[in-house]
Design an enzyme around this catalytic site. Sequence first.
Site, PDB file in Angstrom:
ATOM      1  CG  HIS A 272      -6.229   1.778  -0.163  1.00 10.29           C
ATOM      2  ND1 HIS A 272      -5.018   2.323  -0.566  1.00 10.29           N
ATOM      3  CD2 HIS A 272      -5.894   0.737   0.667  1.00 10.29           C
ATOM      4  CE1 HIS A 272      -4.022   1.634  -0.017  1.00 10.29           C
ATOM      5  NE2 HIS A 272      -4.521   0.669   0.720  1.00 10.29           N
TER       6      HIS A 272
ATOM      7  CB  CYS B 190      -0.916   0.011   1.212  1.00 10.69           C
ATOM      8  SG  CYS B 190      -1.720  -1.570   1.472  1.00 10.69           S
TER       9      CYS B 190
END
Lengths: 128, 390
Positions: B337, B88
Site C-alpha cells: 500500500h 489513500c
Amino acid sequence: MVTIEEFYERLKEGELYGAKCKRCGNISLPPREICPKCFSTENEWYKLPKVGEIESYTFITVAPKNFESEAPYAVCIVKIIDSVKFIGRMKIDDPKEIKIGDKVEFVIEKNGSETWPSWPKIYLKKLS
Amino acid sequence: MNKPLASIVAAGCSKFGKRTGIMARELLVEAFLEAISRSKDPDIRRKIKVGFFGNFSEMYEHQSHVAPLLADWLGFHDLPVIRTEDACASGSAALRSAIFAIKSGLYDVALVAGVEKMNNRKTNEVLEGLAMASDFAIEQWSGLTFAGIFALMATWHMHKYGTTETQMALVAVKNHKNATMNPKAHMQKIITVEDVLKSKVVAWPLKLYDCSLITDGAACVIITKPEIAENFTDNPVDIIGSGSCSDHESLIEREEISEIKGIGKATKEALEMAGIKIRNVDVAELHDCFTIAEIIEYEEIGIAEKGYGGKLLEEGATNLDGWFPVNPSGGLKAKGHPVGATGVAQIYELFLQLRGEAGQRQVKGAKVGLAQNMGGSGSTHFVHVLSNRI
Ligand SMILES: [Zn+2]
C-alpha cells in the site's frame, strides 16, 4: 463563531460543550459554525455531561510517535447522548479490562505546551 | 452498457516493496517506461498533453510540490500538471481528475500517475504521517492510529454481528495467496489463519497480519478519449463508470461506525453510470487497508447483506475461483500500500485482468472490473468500473 479553540478552552476549565443548532436541535461535537444537518448558522454552546458509555474501543500497542511514551493504551468512542459521541484515551494493560457498554467519565488533564496546540489531554476513567 | 467516459490505452507499475536506494520520482519512471512500452504508437509520450499525479505525504521524502518534479523526471518540461491528494485515495483522485479533463473535451490524452516512497522513515514516523489523514482536532489528538480507527470499526462489527477474528484473518490469507502469483507484490508468502491470529497485536482486535504493508511503489495509466484509443492499442480498456463522494472525517460523527456508507454511494453512482448491476462485475480490487475493511466493503458494494461479509470468506466466494473474486493482485494487504500509488495500481491490475494478461492469477474470461479506493477511514471515496471491448 463557535471554534475548536474555544471548545478546548472550555474543556480545559472542566466543561464539555457541543454546538446546538437553534433551528433543528442537532448537537455538533466537535462544534462548528454550520450545522451539518440543516446548514443553519444559528447556534449556541450546549453543555454536555462528561459521562457516557463505551460504544467501541481499541487497545493500541503500536502508537504514533507523539504518543509512544504512553503506549499501550485504549482509545474508546464514548456515546454521551443519542448521536453525540466523543473520544478518549484510557490507560489499561489488557483490552479485557473494558467492554462495550461500560460507563466511563472524561478526565481532563492540562497540557502545558508552549506551542500550538495547548489543548488539554482527554482521558477516560471507568465508573463502577 | 453505456458509452465509455474515457479509455485506458497503457498501464505500468513498479515493483512494490521496500525499495531502498530509489526515490519516488525514480519509482514512477519504472512504472512509466512499462506503460509506454505497451503502446503500439512509439510516440505516445508526445501525445500526452496533461498529467495528474496522486501523492499523499510531504513527510516521507521532505518533498511537496511533486507534480512538476515527477513530470520532469518523466521527460515533460512544459506539461500542465496537477497534484491530487486524498490520502489513500490520492491515485483515484488523479484518475477521476483525468476523466474530467478528457470528458470536458479539453484534452485527448492524459497521464495518470500515483507514487509513494514510505520506507525512508522509521515505522513510528510513518504511522504519524499516515495519522495526519485523520482529523487532527479529534482523532489524532486522542492518540489513534489508522489501525486504531479500523479497530474501532472491527470491535463494533464483532459485537453487533458476531464477526470473528478468524473471518478477518481469512481476508489476509486469501490476499497473501493471490500475491504469491503477482511478481510485483511486496510480499510473496503464503500465510495461515493461525499466523494471523498469533501475530503481534497492533491495535486490538487488529494484529500485524490484519494490516496492509508500508510499501514503496508507483503506478501509472494513460487514458484517452474513447474514439482514439485504438490508435494506441488493439485492446483498450474502457472506463464506463466513475463514482465519488465524501463523508465526515471523524468516525465519531458517523451514526453507525461499522458502516462506511460512502462506499455504497460511490459504487451505486459508478454502476448506474455504467448501466450495469454489481452481479455483472467479474473481478474487483477493493481497498483492504485492514482486513475488516474488506469485510465491510463486501457489505457496502452489495455482495453481502450487512453483517454477513465474514461469511463470504468462509464460503470462499471471493477467492480467485469464487463467484466474486476480490483482490487478485494481493490487495493492499500483500501487494502493498504505497498510499498515493494504490488507486492507480488497482486500475493497473484490472487493466491486466480485462486484457487476459494477469498470468497465474487471471480471472478467466473477466470482462467487467470494479476498483474501490478510499481515503482515510472512509471520508473520500472513488469507485471505477472498467470493461474490455471483447
Ligand atoms: Zn441544524
